[in-house]
Design an enzyme around this catalytic site. Structure first.
Site, PDB file in Angstrom:
ATOM      1  N   CYS A 199     100.261 113.596  31.748  1.00 33.05           N
ATOM      2  CA  CYS A 199     101.512 113.877  31.278  1.00 33.05           C
ATOM      3  C   CYS A 199     101.442 113.797  29.671  1.00 33.05           C
ATOM      4  O   CYS A 199     100.885 114.589  29.099  1.00 33.05           O
ATOM      5  CB  CYS A 199     102.569 112.990  32.038  1.00 33.05           C
ATOM      6  N   HIS A 226     101.062 112.955  38.012  1.00 29.77           N
ATOM      7  CA  HIS A 226     101.129 111.478  37.761  1.00 29.77           C
ATOM      8  C   HIS A 226     100.146 110.814  38.823  1.00 29.77           C
ATOM      9  O   HIS A 226     100.562 110.357  39.805  1.00 29.77           O
ATOM     10  CB  HIS A 226     102.377 110.765  37.484  1.00 29.77           C
ATOM     11  N   GLU A 266      99.047 107.781  38.857  1.00 33.54           N
ATOM     12  CA  GLU A 266      99.328 106.564  38.712  1.00 33.54           C
ATOM     13  C   GLU A 266     100.517 106.335  39.508  1.00 33.54           C
ATOM     14  O   GLU A 266     101.169 105.149  40.031  1.00 33.54           O
ATOM     15  CB  GLU A 266      99.523 105.674  37.398  1.00 33.54           C
TER      16      GLU A 266
END
Lengths: 998, 275
Positions: free
Chosen positions: B105, B235, B237
């Protein structure tokens, strides 16, 4: 000489910002434009070489892939008219600030005082627009003239004048540069006292002015002042400080006042402080009831409430409002609202890490088409600005926005309500001490960290203690800067863990006057030198420094032996920290400007000098026309209209703009279901990623019921919060509440002849708060009141409906057991928990038919609590497939939402719904649309039905239908005919279309 | 054996550092630290001591000059106090030492704007691509299906069969190249690791909201020719456990989320190849 650097998109690159402006011009202003292009303009006012300017332009100020740049040469071409919008002097310019830092990195030289970079945006329009139309676009859409300035140039003019001149919106120190304090003579007539209060935006009443007058007549005070080199007259610093400390906003005089209440039967009661009698009493009595299971750690005394999460961690939660600033500058007001409330949990105890935000906005219809009083912004602009302000504040701070609502009522055009909440988590112990406790020792240093002080936000506290009027001060508006705050938090949380400070609190309303005033109360005095405070620009008076509400600041008490390490660390983290003085035990709030004492106020007078207000309250129940509901054979169209109603329709276009997943702990998101678009009842997050313990948060709000009785408005708001919370799996053993009152002015006066009624509404609301919370074992841990939500311009008065936002925070032991609202499998059984009665008073359905009605839903707390406990056991045993709460629009709306969220049909037999009330009132429309409280629509797998029914028992638990493969909502009437038959796609379309384009 | 060490940089508006560090730990790194940029600039912490650098999500400097622009400028010009060098030198040394960088990002935006990606011909400081405002003109938080190019050199995506499902949360994620030649080379060398697609991961799509920003060729993430330096807008994570999936209450899902494999692969690579 200031130089303009421009960065414009290259030909052929899509200008999303310009396209959005074009759409908005067409949509809101009904004007046609061929094209809108935009460019960024940086006006650099600093000693830089041509080469450095070009480096900045080609480097940080532009993107070589999509932009071209110029230095001191206009780029615009091929347009008909240009509008440039920049900030007014002194308004926070975040982009300008970042641009300046970028140049400092690039050159390796810090700017000197007076140098700066200022940002503006140039809009280039193609199309046949008249001068007045361009003015309309500039003032109606591009810029808020309170905080921004604009200039307009036609293309020929632009060529002739070589574009816009370089404009530097620097704050000038003023011609006199006079920053000395003044004395104010209070030995004057009453009229003159009131003039002093009014002209100075002090918001002090005549009685309060007289109390101050009397204080300065006291010979002992005069003698003490003489010793300090002060005269017998109050200084401007003192008067401003008292006005701030005693403002409704900070002192909560209405909640602290003595109420003379008379009910509908003429029974009279004197209530000494609603706050003490109801809110504090609720918590005290609930805690007593909970006994050893009490989980409250710190209530009411700090910036936010603190409860236990587990042995290692504590939870912190606070909800605030920022209504008045949002009415004037929706973007800046709302942005400041969210970053402002972030500082509350951060400044609670020794400081908490922030884990989620919640937002609730109350607006008038964004499609409102009637004339508005001057000075009021159109509800659509408020909607746009507030939504964007909170978006930027929340997203940029890296805190997920997990729960919220949009509530609509025409009266919110007088003042929008902008509720922002933030929760945090902290280790239960820090440095061997409970993290929720803190103290100050005399000799500790007064330290301010974060942003600098300017004229922004002066009189915020006193201004929000008055109604909004024609002359509301511009300086009361601030713009938040989430990044400066984030940097400060990154630093402070590390300083906390190193034990570098003893006490922390937020600088919000009232600025240093409030924060240091309250901190001084901890140890009994302070001595602070305002000349040491870092300023954004020179020329502030001492009183302005004291009460400025410039954002992103925390106040701390740092022990002298830790100050060097504290300051060194702040420097490394790029956070400004300044020692302003020290805390004492002198009993005096002692303020200096350099060598000179500018305020000398005994702490006791500041905090205890004000006698309680005397407030008349008389309750006369209103009566409204009873709705006449047409009995029909088919209510499908009514259901579709309800689904499309502003208070019920999908808010996805807004919610998707908020990051609800950052920090990685999201378990139940704002949307559930097969297409990720069903409306979740509550949020579940895991604040600690290697644990499955979850935090659950939800809220309830139903201002419409206030038109009938605020007692039931309040009871329903609390119940709504609880049933949302319970629906997803929240535990009843660890849940706490927060009350946020937003009222219209309830103090009897010429402007408010109906004060006693509004005050009685407040009393009744408090009574319900106590009654319901006690029954639900729900301690109140924090809250806030905003009591002046009226607009008055001398002829038109608009008062908001009395509104209570009730938020809850609690726990789910194992987040993997959470339940969402979407139906899961064909064949699952549908249950309706809770009884339905003919309670359409204040309902969405009554409103759709043009009524208010009288039969407001009443909460049966004992029955509801038992139901919630049983339901929670069922959830913990894994027996529940889906659960959705019933609120606005009743059963029909809840069933439609659960069905289309799950992508599966539901078939319901209304005759099986548990009914409370007379046979003669039993009707299809009441079963479909009544908003009776404490009801949940649950689906259960067939194989779990027996176990589920055994847990739920017989109290208002009815099996009413089944989940079907066929994507259709079918509802069978009492008589057996089908009263609702609709495909899920059409229901969902009705629900989604209303706000989709906003 | 040396320990595998991951570092997550935070500060100035980065805000996904906790979950990124959590993903590194779950992925198998022996040590993971979150370092504030101030600690790097003071010289207390040095990139040289790590194998895997995470430039993660957030709003660096508020994205005030365009996403990540100010940080790109800072990393280029800022000096490290204790050492006689620029932070940039540490960064280039990190790349040249054959180590791993993942930008997510805002971190991807930073890499692109510094020129670390696509990193043609070993030049990690030439900006050829950018990430700009979404076509819809708004920040969006929604989940996206990412088709993975199995022929890409990325060391992070080994073993992914078709694609992965991850949330995107950005306002400036529209990928653009400075020229047709750049785009062609990215495609030809299989550097466009991730492309927005439908739920079957069959073909890239330009259709909103599946492609939430209007990215060129539906590109959601790219890597350099070595495959060690990679960035993507969605994302990874944020999806390392099934409870993070938006439909976990209605679908049977494996314990681990789709994003974890990137971190597992990074840890595996570091263990095998880096000392």
């Amino acid at each position: 000489m200031p130089i303009r650097i421009e960065a414009a998109l290259k030909d052929g690159v899509r200008d999303a910002r310009g396209e959005r402006i074009k759409r908005e011009i067409e949509h809101f202003l009904h004007l046609q434009v061929e094209e809108v292009r935009t460019m960024d303009v940086y006006t650099v006012d600093a000693a830089l070489s041509r080469q450095e300017l070009e480096q900045a332009a080609a480097g940080p100020f532009s993107d070589p892939v999509i932009q071209e740049w110029s230095v001191d040469r206009p780029l615009a071409a091929g347009f008909d008219v240009a509008v440039e919008v920049g900030f007014r002097p002194g308004v926070t310019d975040n982009v300008g600030r970042t641009a300046r830092e970028a140049v400092e990195y690039l050159t390796g030289r810090p700017f000197v005082d007076g140098e700066g970079v200022y940002y503006s945006v140039q809009y280039l329009f193609k199309g046949a627009l008249s001068v007045s139309e361009v003015e309309k676009i500039a003032t109606g859409l591009l810029c808020n003239t309170l905080i921004q300035r604009y200039s307009i140039m036609s293309a020929p003019e632009f060529v002739a004048r070589r574009g816009f001149p370089a404009m530097v919106p620097r704050v000038d120190a003023g011609t006199s540069g006079d920053t000395t304090m003044r004395e104010i003579d209070l030995e004057v007539s009453d009229d003159e006292l009131m003039r002093i209060s009014k002209d100075g935006v002090l918001a002090l009443t005549l009685e309060e002015m007289r109390i101050i007058q009397a204080h300065y007549r006291d010979p002992q005070v005069v003698a003490e002042r003489q010793k300090m080199g002060l005269g017998a007259k109050p200084t401007d610093v003192e008067l401003e400080c008292l006005a701030q400390t005693w403002s409704e906003h900070c002192k909560h005089k209405i909640f602290a006042g003595t109420v003379h209440y008379e009910d509908e039967n003429g029974n009279k009661q004197e209530i000494k402080s609603l706050f003490k009698s109801f809110i504090q009493a609720t918590t005290k009595d609930v805690r007593q009831k909970l006994g050893a299971k009490d989980f409250c750690l710190s209530v009411f005394k700090d910036n936010a409430g603190v409860i236990r999460f587990n042995d290692q961690h504590s939870l912190v939660f606070k909800v605030e409002t920022h209504n008045s600033p949002s009415a004037l500058d929706p973007y800046g007001g709302a942005l400041t609202g969210i970053v402002g409330v972030n500082r509350d949990p951060f400044g609670t105890g020794k400081g908490a890490r922030l884990i989620f935000n919640t937002d609730v906005f109350c607006f008038a219809d964004p499609f409102y088409e009637k004339p508005l009083p001057s000075r009021l912004l159109h509800p659509r602009r408020i909607y746009e600005g507030v939504v964007e302000g909170v978006e930027h504040g929340g997203n940029k701070s890296g805190i997920p926005t997990v729960n919220g609502s949009l509530v609509f009522d025409e009266r919110f055009c007088g003042k929008p309500l902008v509720f922002c909440g933030t929760a945090g988590i902290m280790p239960a112990m820090i440095g061997g001490e409970p993290s929720h406790e803190k103290s100050i020792k005399p000799g500790d240093l007064i330290v301010m960290t974060g942003g600098r002080i300017g004229k922004d936000g002066i009189h915020g506290a006193t201004f929000s203690s008055e109604e909004l009027n024609e002359n509301s001060p511009v300086t009361a508006v601030q713009i938040g800067d989430p990044i400066t705050q984030k940097r400060m938090f990154d630093f402070l949380i590390r300083a906390r863990d190193k034990g570098l400070y003893r006490f922390i609190t937020d600088n919000g309303a009232g600025g240093l006057s409030s924060s240091i005033g309250e901190m001084a109360g901890e140890c009994g005095g302070c001595r602070m030198d305002l000349s040491r405070a870092p300023l954004k620009y020179p020329g502030l008076n001492p009183w302005e420094i004291l009460i400025s509400e410039a954002q992103e600041r925390m106040s701390l008490a740092v022990p002298p032996d830790r100050i060097d390490e504290f300051l060194a660390m702040s420097k490394r983290f790029g956070v400004e920290a300044t020692v302003l003085g020290e805390f004492t035990d002198s009993g005096v709030f002692h303020i200096l400007y350099g060598e000179q004492t500018v305020a000398w106020l005994p702490m006791e007078f500041m905090h205890e000098g004000l006698p309680p207000m005397q407030l008349p309250a008389k309750w006369t129940p209103p009566t409204h026309a009873e709705p006449v509901i047409e009995v029909k054979g088919d209510y499908t169209d009514d259901l579709k209209q309800l689904l499309a109603a502003l208070n019920i329709c999908s808010k996805e276009s807004v919610v998707r703009r908020y990051d609800h997943e950052v920090q990685g702990g999201s378990v139940v998101k704002p949307f559930s279901g097969v297409a990720n678009d069903g409306p979740s009842d509550a949020a579940v997050v895991r604040p600690i990623l290697d644990s499955f313990e979850g935090v659950v948060t939800a809220h309830g709000i139903c201002p419409r019921y206030s038109d009938i009785d605020t007692y039931h408005m309040t009871a329903n708001a609390i119940d709504e919060a609880m049933r949302n919370y319970v629906a997803v799996g929240g535990s009843l053993d660890l849940v706490a509440g927060l009350d946020n009152f937003c009222w219209c002015d309830p103090v009897l006066s010429d402007k408010t002849p109906d004060g006693p009624y509004k005050m009685a509404q407040l009393v009744r609301s408090n009574q319900a708060l106590y009654d319901v919370c006690l029954a639900y074992n729900l301690p109140l841990i924090s809250g806030k009141d905003s009591m002046k939500n009226d607009f008055y311009d001398g002829s038109t008065k608009i008062s908001i409906p009395p509104t209570l936002l009730f938020s809850v925070i609690g726990k789910i032991e194992d987040a993997r057991k959470a339940v969402t609202m979407d139906v899961k499998r064909p064949g699952d059984l549908v249950y309706l928990l809770g009884c339905t009665a003919n309670e359409l008073g204040g309902s969405e359905y009554a409103a759709l038919k043009g009524y208010v009605g009288n039969r407001v839903p009443k909460v049966d707390v004992a029955s509801a609590y038992g139901r919630y406990q049983a339901y929670h056991r069922a959830v913990m045993e894994g027996l529940v497939a889906s659960c959705h709460d019933l609120s606005d629009g009743g059963l029909a709306v809840a069933a439609a939402e659960s069905a289309f969220a799950g992508g599966l049909g539901i078939s319901i037999d209304l005759s099986r719904v548990a009914w409370k009330g007379g046979e003669e009132e039993w009707s299809d429309w009441a079963l479909l649309f009544s908003e009776s409280a404490s009801r949940l629509l649950v689906t259960v797998r067939r194989e779990n039905a027996e176990a589920f029914e055994a847990i739920m028992g017989d109290d208002c638990c009815a099996r009413v239908g089944v989940v079907t493969e066929e994507p259709r909502l079918l509802m069978e009437a009492i008589e057996g005919n089908t009263v609702i038959r609709a495909g899920l796609a059409e229901l969902k379309e009705a629900w989604q279309s209303t706000l989709r384009e906003l | 054996m040396t320990k595998t060490r991951a570092i997550v940089i935070t500060g100035n508006g980065t805000n996904c550092e906790m979950e990124a560090a959590h993903a590194c730990r779950l992925g198998g790194f022996d040590e993971t630290i979150i370092a504030h940029i101030a600690e790097l600039l003071s010289g207390e912490i040095r990139l040289d001591d790590f194998h895997f650098l995470n430039l993660t999500g957030g709003f660096l400097d508020g994205d005030d000059l365009g996403s990540a622009k100010a940080q790109a400028n800072r990393l280029r010009y800022a000096r490290v106090d204790e050492l006689e060098e620029h932070l940039l030198e540490q960064l280039l040394r990190f790349i040249n030492d054959g180590k791993l960088i993942l930008g997510v990002c805002n971190g991807f935006q930073l890499m692109v704007k510094m020129g670390m990606l696509p990193g043609f011909d070993g030049d990690y400081l030439a900006q050829r691509t950018t990430l700009t405002f979404n076509d819809c003109g708004r920040f969006q938080d929604r989940w996206t299906y990412l088709k993975v190019d199995p022929a890409s050199p990325s060391v992070f995506t080994k073993g992914i069969e078709k694609g992965i499902y991850l949330p995107m949360r950005h306002g400036e994620g529209k990928f653009l190249c400075d020229s047709a030649a750049t785009l062609e080379r990215i495609e030809q060398e299989h550097l466009a690791v991730f492309k927005y697609s439908g739920s079957d991961y069959a073909a890239p799509t330009m259709e909103f909201p599946l492609n939430p920003n209007g990215a060129q060729n539906a590109i959601a993430g790219i890597c350099d020719p070595s495959g060690r330096i990679m960035g993507l807008m969605p994302h990874p994570e944020a999806f390392v456990h099934y409870t993070q999936h938006p439909r976990w209450t209605r679908e049977q899902l494996p314990e681990e989320g789709d994003g974890l494999i990137l971190f597992r692969n990074a840890a595996g690579y570091a263990r095998k190849n880096l000392k």
